[in-house]
Design a protein around this motif. Structure first.
Motif, mmCIF file in Angstrom:
data_model
loop_
_atom_site.group_PDB
_atom_site.id
_atom_site.type_symbol
_atom_site.label_atom_id
_atom_site.label_comp_id
_atom_site.label_asym_id
_atom_site.label_seq_id
_atom_site.Cartn_x
_atom_site.Cartn_y
_atom_site.Cartn_z
ATOM 1 N N GLU A 296 -62.136 29.197 11.940
ATOM 2 C CA GLU A 296 -60.863 28.448 11.326
ATOM 3 C C GLU A 296 -60.824 27.159 10.443
ATOM 4 O OE1 GLU A 296 -56.473 26.900 13.211
ATOM 5 O OE2 GLU A 296 -57.951 28.165 14.466
ATOM 6 N N GLN A 297 -61.792 26.409 11.051
ATOM 7 C CA GLN A 297 -62.128 25.107 10.374
ATOM 8 C C GLN A 297 -62.666 25.358 8.964
ATOM 9 O OE1 GLN A 297 -61.003 21.951 11.238
ATOM 10 N NE2 GLN A 297 -61.731 21.651 9.276
ATOM 11 N N ILE A 298 -63.627 26.183 8.962
ATOM 12 C CA ILE A 298 -64.444 26.499 7.989
ATOM 13 C C ILE A 298 -63.568 27.189 6.854
ATOM 14 C CG2 ILE A 298 -66.198 28.183 6.772
ATOM 15 C CD1 ILE A 298 -67.873 28.018 9.272
ATOM 16 N N ASP A 346 -70.671 22.825 -6.866
ATOM 17 C CA ASP A 346 -71.838 22.946 -6.118
ATOM 18 C C ASP A 346 -72.222 22.038 -4.878
ATOM 19 O OD1 ASP A 346 -74.920 23.712 -6.395
ATOM 20 O OD2 ASP A 346 -75.153 21.769 -6.646
ATOM 21 N N LYS A 347 -71.575 20.934 -5.160
ATOM 22 C CA LYS A 347 -71.861 20.015 -3.850
ATOM 23 C C LYS A 347 -71.188 20.493 -2.597
ATOM 24 C CE LYS A 347 -72.410 15.578 -6.305
ATOM 25 N NZ LYS A 347 -71.651 14.338 -6.831
ATOM 26 N N PHE A 348 -69.899 21.096 -2.982
ATOM 27 C CA PHE A 348 -69.176 21.846 -1.856
ATOM 28 C C PHE A 348 -69.673 22.853 -1.149
ATOM 29 C CE2 PHE A 348 -66.178 24.915 -0.586
ATOM 30 C CZ PHE A 348 -65.532 24.128 0.773
ATOM 31 N N ASN A 353 -72.693 25.358 3.283
ATOM 32 C CA ASN A 353 -73.822 26.098 4.022
ATOM 33 C C ASN A 353 -74.524 25.055 4.954
ATOM 34 O OD1 ASN A 353 -75.937 28.071 3.673
ATOM 35 N ND2 ASN A 353 -77.513 26.234 2.984
ATOM 36 N N GLU A 354 -74.625 23.790 5.021
ATOM 37 C CA GLU A 354 -75.126 23.186 5.810
ATOM 38 C C GLU A 354 -74.356 23.247 7.191
ATOM 39 O OE1 GLU A 354 -75.059 19.259 4.618
ATOM 40 O OE2 GLU A 354 -76.767 19.398 3.048
ATOM 41 N N SER A 360 -74.834 28.089 13.384
ATOM 42 C CA SER A 360 -75.143 29.413 13.953
ATOM 43 C C SER A 360 -75.383 29.557 15.256
ATOM 44 C CB SER A 360 -76.516 29.439 12.850
ATOM 45 O OG SER A 360 -77.472 28.318 13.515
ATOM 46 N N GLU A 361 -75.773 28.778 15.739
ATOM 47 C CA GLU A 361 -75.794 28.735 17.414
ATOM 48 C C GLU A 361 -74.849 29.530 18.237
ATOM 49 O OE1 GLU A 361 -78.877 28.580 18.845
ATOM 50 O OE2 GLU A 361 -79.822 28.077 16.997
ATOM 51 N N ILE A 362 -73.463 29.002 17.685
ATOM 52 C CA ILE A 362 -72.485 29.649 18.518
ATOM 53 C C ILE A 362 -72.495 31.161 18.111
ATOM 54 C CG2 ILE A 362 -69.666 29.506 18.295
ATOM 55 C CD1 ILE A 362 -70.126 26.649 17.947
ATOM 56 N N ILE A 363 -72.701 31.348 16.739
ATOM 57 C CA ILE A 363 -72.644 32.737 16.288
ATOM 58 C C ILE A 363 -73.661 33.583 16.898
ATOM 59 C CG2 ILE A 363 -72.774 34.438 14.412
ATOM 60 C CD1 ILE A 363 -71.733 32.158 12.675
#
Length: 368
Positions: A296-298, A346-348, A353-354, A360-363
Motif C-alpha cells: 500500500e505504501q509503495i 530515474d532517481k525515483f 528499487n531500493e 524483499s524479506e517480508i515477501i
C-alpha cells in the motif's frame, strides 16, 4: 490349535486380575440358586492358575492350575464336563479337592469358548454332595455360559474401541500440536462464563509463559493481551456470532512484552443447552499485514512521486504540439526540460528499487 494360541486368545480379552463386575457376579449367584449348589464360579485359566472373575461360595481368588478341575473341562471345548460323584469317577477320585479340603463330590463345567473356538475358561458349579443334572438343567448351564461369553465379547469390543479412540485421539493431538497457529474450542455459557476447554500447543508461540490450564476455566488472563483498541471489536464480533450463529471472522492485535502482532480468528459456532461453543483457529498474520502495508505504501509512493513529473511531461507535450513557431532553439530548450524530468524519474525508480530490496524479506516470508 496350540496351548499358546489359547493363552493368546485369553490375554486378548484383557480380563485377568480385573475388578469384579456386577453382571457376572449375578450370573454365578443365579447358577447357585438354580442348581441348588453352594459353589459357582466363572474361571479363567492361564498357564499357572485358575483365576475367578466371579465367584459364589469361595473365598480365594484363584487356585494353582494343578488343583483345578476346570483344566479337564477346557480340553473339550464343545462338551459339558460333568462329574456326578467325584469320589467314584476315575478322572477325579484322587484329586486334592476331592480327597482333602472341601471333599468335592459334584462338579459340572461348561467351557467358555471364544468366537475363534478357544476355551478360555469355564462356568462351573460344585457341591460336597453328589448331583445329577437333567437335560433342562444342562441346557440352562449352556445358556448361562453363552450369556457370559456374550458379555465378555462385548466387553472386548468396547475395550478395542476405546483403544482405537485413544489411539486416534493421540494422533489427532499430535496433528493439532504440530498445526500452524492455534486450534481452539471456546465456550460461552448463559451465566456469562467463558473458557477454553481445548487449546493446541501453538498457543505457546504467542506466549511461552501462557498458563493454559487457567484458560480452561477463566479467560481473563488472555483478555489482558488483546490490544486495547481491538478488544471492543472482538467482543462485539463474538456477540454478533452468538446472536446470529454466523461464523466468526475477525482480525485483531495482541500485545505481549511490548511487541504487537496481528492475528486472524476464524471459528464456527454451535449451540447446545444454551452453551455456545466455537471451534476454530488463531493464525498469526503479522507478516501478511506488514506485506499489505508495504504494498500500500509503495503504491502511494508511486502515485505521489509520479504525479508531478508525468504532469510536467504532459504539459510539455501540449506546448510542443501547439507551438507554431517551434525552431531548433526552442526544441533544444524543451529537450532540456524533458531531460530534467527524465532525471527525476530515474532517481525515483532507483529509490523504488531500493525499497523493494528492503522489503524483499517480508515477501519471502509470505511465499514461504
Amino acid at each position: 490349535m496350540s496351548e499358546q494360541d489359547r493363552l493368546n486368545e485369553l490375554y486378548s480379552y484383557q480380563i485377568l486380575d480385573t475388578a469384579a463386575e456386577k453382571q457376572l457376579d449375578e450370573i454365578v449367584e443365579i447358577a447357585s440358586i438354580s442348581f441348588d449348589v453352594p459353589i459357582s464360579l466363572i474361571s479363567l485359566l492361564d498357564d499357572k492358575r485358575q483365576w475367578f472373575k466371579a465367584k459364589h461360595g469361595v473365598n480365594s481368588d484363584s487356585f494353582p492350575i494343578e488343583q483345578s478341575l476346570c483344566q479337564y473341562a477346557i480340553q473339550k471345548p464343545n462338551e459339558l464336563f460333568i462329574v456326578e460323584d467325584a469320589s467314584k469317577d476315575e478322572r477325579t477320585m484322587n484329586h486334592p479337592l476331592v480327597t482333602d479340603g472341601p471333599k468335592l463330590r459334584f462338579y459340572a463345567g461348561v467351557p467358555l469358548v471364544s468366537p475363534k473356538g478357544f476355551a478360555i475358561g469355564t462356568l462351573c458349579i460344585m457341591d460336597a454332595k453328589p448331583h445329577k443334572l437333567n437335560d433342562r438343567q444342562e441346557r440352562l448351564l449352556l445358556i448361562l455360559a453363552e450369556g457370559i461369553m456374550s458379555y465378555l465379547n462385548g466387553r472386548k469390543t468396547i475395550l478395542k474401541q476405546q483403544k482405537n479412540i485413544e489411539h486416534n485421539a493421540a494422533k489427532l493431538k499430535q496433528l493439532t500440536d504440530q498445526a500452524p497457529g492455534i486450534i481452539f474450542q471456546f465456550e460461552y455459557s448463559p451465566d456469562g462464563g467463558a473458557r477454553f476447554p481445548f487449546l493446541s500447543k501453538g498457543v505457546y508461540n504467542i506466549d511461552p509463559d501462557m498458563d493454559v490450564e487457567s484458560l480452561k476455566t477463566d479467560v481473563s488472563s488472555l483478555q489482558k493481551l488483546i490490544y486495547m483498541r481491538d478488544f471492543p471489536l472482538l467482543v462485539n464480533s463474538l456477540r454478533e456470532s452468538a446472536d446470529t450463529m454466523n461464523d466468526l471472522n475477525i482480525e485483531f492485535r495482541i500485545r505481549i512484552k511490548g511487541k504487537v502482532t496481528w492475528h486472524l480468528c476464524m471459528a464456527k459456532p454451535e449451540k447446545s443447552n444454551g452453551v455456545i461453543t466455537w471451534f476454530g483457529t488463531f493464525q498469526d498474520i503479522t507478516s501478511r499485514v506488514e506485506y499489505e502495508n508495504t504494498i500500500e505504501q509503495i503504491s502511494f509512493d508511486i502515485s505521489h512521486m509520479l504525479r508531478r513529473p508525468v504532469t510536467t511531461l504532459l504539459g510539455l507535450s501540449s506546448v510542443i504540439e501547439n507551438d507554431e513557431n517551434l525552431d531548433a532553439k526552442k526544441l533544444k530548450e524543451y529537450s532540456g526540460y524533458i531531460r530534467s524530468v527524465s532525471d527525476e524519474l530515474d532517481k525515483f525508480t532507483r529509490k523504488l528499487n531500493e525499497t523493494y530490496i528492503r522489503k524483499s524479506e517480508i515477501i519471502k516470508k509470505i511465499k514461504g
